[in-house]
Design a protein around this motif. Structure first.
Motif, PDB file in Angstrom:
ATOM      1  N   VAL A 130      51.392  36.186  44.366  1.00 15.28           N
ATOM      2  CA  VAL A 130      51.287  34.751  44.088  1.00 15.28           C
ATOM      3  C   VAL A 130      50.647  34.522  42.718  1.00 15.28           C
ATOM      4  O   VAL A 130      51.102  33.681  41.937  1.00 15.28           O
ATOM      5  CB  VAL A 130      50.475  34.044  45.202  1.00 15.28           C
ATOM      6  CG1 VAL A 130      50.135  32.609  44.809  1.00 15.28           C
ATOM      7  CG2 VAL A 130      51.253  34.068  46.511  1.00 15.28           C
ATOM      8  N   ALA A 131      49.596  35.283  42.420  1.00 12.73           N
ATOM      9  CA  ALA A 131      48.922  35.137  41.129  1.00 12.73           C
ATOM     10  C   ALA A 131      49.862  35.452  39.974  1.00 12.73           C
ATOM     11  O   ALA A 131      49.939  34.707  38.990  1.00 12.73           O
ATOM     12  CB  ALA A 131      47.699  36.052  41.078  1.00 12.73           C
ATOM     13  N   ALA A 135      51.208  32.652  37.294  1.00 14.18           N
ATOM     14  CA  ALA A 135      50.801  32.866  35.901  1.00 14.18           C
ATOM     15  C   ALA A 135      52.016  33.055  34.995  1.00 14.18           C
ATOM     16  O   ALA A 135      52.005  32.607  33.841  1.00 14.18           O
ATOM     17  CB  ALA A 135      49.871  34.070  35.807  1.00 14.18           C
ATOM     18  N   HIS A 136      53.051  33.697  35.482  1.00 17.73           N
ATOM     19  CA  HIS A 136      54.259  33.902  34.676  1.00 17.73           C
ATOM     20  C   HIS A 136      54.865  32.567  34.260  1.00 17.73           C
ATOM     21  O   HIS A 136      55.234  32.370  33.098  1.00 17.73           O
ATOM     22  CB  HIS A 136      55.274  34.719  35.464  1.00 17.73           C
ATOM     23  CG  HIS A 136      56.594  34.873  34.771  1.00 17.73           C
ATOM     24  ND1 HIS A 136      56.818  35.840  33.814  1.00 17.73           N
ATOM     25  CD2 HIS A 136      57.757  34.163  34.870  1.00 17.73           C
ATOM     26  CE1 HIS A 136      58.063  35.736  33.363  1.00 17.73           C
ATOM     27  NE2 HIS A 136      58.649  34.723  33.980  1.00 17.73           N
ATOM     28  N   LEU A 137      54.969  31.644  35.193  1.00 14.43           N
ATOM     29  CA  LEU A 137      55.564  30.345  34.887  1.00 14.43           C
ATOM     30  C   LEU A 137      54.635  29.454  34.080  1.00 14.43           C
ATOM     31  O   LEU A 137      55.075  28.703  33.209  1.00 14.43           O
ATOM     32  CB  LEU A 137      55.972  29.638  36.183  1.00 14.43           C
ATOM     33  CG  LEU A 137      57.262  30.136  36.837  1.00 14.43           C
ATOM     34  CD1 LEU A 137      57.418  29.543  38.232  1.00 14.43           C
ATOM     35  CD2 LEU A 137      58.468  29.784  35.982  1.00 14.43           C
ATOM     36  N   LEU A 144      48.480  42.033  36.454  1.00 13.81           N
ATOM     37  CA  LEU A 144      47.779  41.489  37.614  1.00 13.81           C
ATOM     38  C   LEU A 144      46.397  40.963  37.247  1.00 13.81           C
ATOM     39  O   LEU A 144      46.024  39.846  37.632  1.00 13.81           O
ATOM     40  CB  LEU A 144      47.675  42.553  38.707  1.00 13.81           C
ATOM     41  CG  LEU A 144      46.922  42.157  39.977  1.00 13.81           C
ATOM     42  CD1 LEU A 144      47.527  40.912  40.604  1.00 13.81           C
ATOM     43  CD2 LEU A 144      46.912  43.314  40.971  1.00 13.81           C
ATOM     44  N   ASP A 145      45.618  41.740  36.503  1.00 17.35           N
ATOM     45  CA  ASP A 145      44.267  41.300  36.156  1.00 17.35           C
ATOM     46  C   ASP A 145      44.275  40.009  35.341  1.00 17.35           C
ATOM     47  O   ASP A 145      43.503  39.077  35.610  1.00 17.35           O
ATOM     48  CB  ASP A 145      43.533  42.393  35.379  1.00 17.35           C
ATOM     49  CG  ASP A 145      43.075  43.545  36.261  1.00 17.35           C
ATOM     50  OD1 ASP A 145      43.244  43.449  37.501  1.00 17.35           O
ATOM     51  OD2 ASP A 145      42.567  44.538  35.729  1.00 17.35           O
ATOM     52  N   PHE A 150      43.510  34.143  34.994  1.00 17.42           N
ATOM     53  CA  PHE A 150      44.060  32.818  34.683  1.00 17.42           C
ATOM     54  C   PHE A 150      43.786  31.847  35.830  1.00 17.42           C
ATOM     55  O   PHE A 150      43.326  30.714  35.606  1.00 17.42           O
ATOM     56  CB  PHE A 150      45.559  32.926  34.424  1.00 17.42           C
ATOM     57  CG  PHE A 150      46.268  31.612  34.351  1.00 17.42           C
ATOM     58  CD1 PHE A 150      46.163  30.803  33.231  1.00 17.42           C
ATOM     59  CD2 PHE A 150      47.032  31.166  35.424  1.00 17.42           C
ATOM     60  CE1 PHE A 150      46.807  29.576  33.169  1.00 17.42           C
ATOM     61  CE2 PHE A 150      47.687  29.956  35.379  1.00 17.42           C
ATOM     62  CZ  PHE A 150      47.573  29.146  34.248  1.00 17.42           C
ATOM     63  N   LEU A 151      44.036  32.274  37.054  1.00 19.52           N
ATOM     64  CA  LEU A 151      43.782  31.403  38.203  1.00 19.52           C
ATOM     65  C   LEU A 151      42.301  31.083  38.350  1.00 19.52           C
ATOM     66  O   LEU A 151      41.928  29.942  38.675  1.00 19.52           O
ATOM     67  CB  LEU A 151      44.295  32.055  39.489  1.00 19.52           C
ATOM     68  CG  LEU A 151      45.797  32.333  39.613  1.00 19.52           C
ATOM     69  CD1 LEU A 151      46.134  32.775  41.030  1.00 19.52           C
ATOM     70  CD2 LEU A 151      46.627  31.122  39.238  1.00 19.52           C
ATOM     71  N   LEU A 152      41.457  32.064  38.112  1.00 24.55           N
ATOM     72  CA  LEU A 152      40.016  31.840  38.234  1.00 24.55           C
ATOM     73  C   LEU A 152      39.489  30.939  37.119  1.00 24.55           C
ATOM     74  O   LEU A 152      38.662  30.055  37.358  1.00 24.55           O
ATOM     75  CB  LEU A 152      39.281  33.184  38.214  1.00 24.55           C
ATOM     76  CG  LEU A 152      39.584  34.154  39.362  1.00 24.55           C
ATOM     77  CD1 LEU A 152      38.833  35.461  39.152  1.00 24.55           C
ATOM     78  CD2 LEU A 152      39.226  33.548  40.712  1.00 24.55           C
TER      79      LEU A 152
END
Length: 343
Positions: A130-131, A135-137, A144-145, A150-152
């Protein structure tokens, strides 16, 4: 004109019509999502903009583990991604409700596991997948890191295991753990609040590329971190991505490129997609090849039934392609012939 942005359209309507009572009318209609549910506002928002729908019994089942195909639907709906002209060739020709969502996501190169396999689509999606997909879009191709960070950074998600904070990012985030349906909706709602609707340059350039949907989907799968890979087991040495690339000048057209993706291998044959570029000349063909021996196969027609004859030979970690007659699928000055290394 609303520019196809349902979220903006709704806000404009609310301002001009001053329908504050609309907030009351738009309360979540799912009987298992009470107003005190932690994701009530997010679920109400997602239902209002047709990002989600519930089950026939009037429930949303917010605590159920979300599958990859359910997540694919939510993500494609959130970004209102365009449907491509072609479709993925899957392990089975049987249609599935998630096909269009996977076609749309493949067009933008979104990292997912289930592009070719319905069984994988129906399994629980991991937080790390999901992350990377989000993040790709929203932010471009990332490992992954970087995707987790980015989400955090934007508080789109938070970590699950505080004992690993500032010690081990993936364990802190819970990259290999599952999510519930409500948790994913909460992520997308936070994306909405932070106005992450613009598609990244990486995703848009993939969508605008001339590569086949099959090739884009294969590259998207490979973009996932190795710890997140779920693939259909195969004992065939045929299956894989093969490529040749040579840059001979400064111009964007100063390239020689061959690429082939082989998938869905059986004892009788396999699906194959091939792309060739020589300068400004290019071509693409996709279809099913028939085995003629253990190491040789032949393509005689494309997936839409048109004549195209190409011979394929399996070499150690390589694929030899010989075009016999496929002129209608390429520009003059380029053929599909060449020896490609397995990636």
């Amino acid at each position: 004109m609303c520019l196809s942005m349902k979220k903006i359209c709704y806000l404009v309507m609310c301002v001009f019509l001053t329908l504050c009572i609309g907030e009351q009318a738009s309360a979540a209609s799912f009987r298992d999502v009470p107003e005190d549910h932690f994701a009530y506002d997010a679920i109400t928002w997602a239902e209002r903009y047709d990002i989600i729908n519930g089950y026939a019994d009037g429930t949303f089942r917010p605590s159920d583990t979300i599958t990859e195909q359910q997540f694919a639907k939510l993500l494609a709906n959130f970004y209102e991604l365009e449907s491509p002209e072609d479709e993925l060739i899957k392990h089975t020709t049987i249609a599935n409700w998630s096909d269009d969502y996977y076609n749309r996501l493949a067009s933008y190169g979104v990292p997912l596991n289930g592009y070719f396999d319905y069984g994988i689509r129906a399994t629980a999606v991991k937080r790390g997948v999901v992350a990377q997909a989000i993040a790709h879009l929203a932010n471009g191709k990332s490992g992954l890191d970087a995707s987790i960070q980015f989400l955090l950074d934007y508080y789109i998600s938070t970590g699950q295991n505080p004992q690993y904070e500032n010690r081990h990012l993936q364990k802190f985030f819970g990259a290999t753990n599952n999510l519930t349906r409500a948790q994913v909706i909460l992520m997308l709602h936070r994306m909405h609040e932070r106005n992450f609707y613009a598609i990244s340059e990486d995703a848009q350039s993939t969508h605008d590329s001339l590569e086949s949907l099959l090739i884009r989907a294969k590259h998207a799968q490979l973009q996932l971190d190795a710890s997140l890979h779920l693939t259909t087991p195969t004992k065939s040495a045929w299956e894989g991505v093969y490529a040749y690339y040579y840059k001979w000048g400064q111009s964007l057209d100063d390239i020689n490129r061959r690429e082939a993706v082989i998938a869905n291998v059986t004892t009788k044959g396999f699906t194959v997609a091939m792309t060739a570029n020589d300068g400004a000349a290019d071509g693409h063909v996709e279809g099913t090849a028939t085995m003629t021996s253990k190491t040789k196969a032949i393509l005689t027609q494309t997936s839409n039934g048109q004549r195209c004859v190409i011979e394929l030979e399996q070499l150690p970690q390589a694929l030899k392609i010989t075009e016999v007659d496929c002129r209608s699928f390429r520009d003059e000055g380029v053929t599909f012939s060449g020896t490609l290394k397995k990636q």
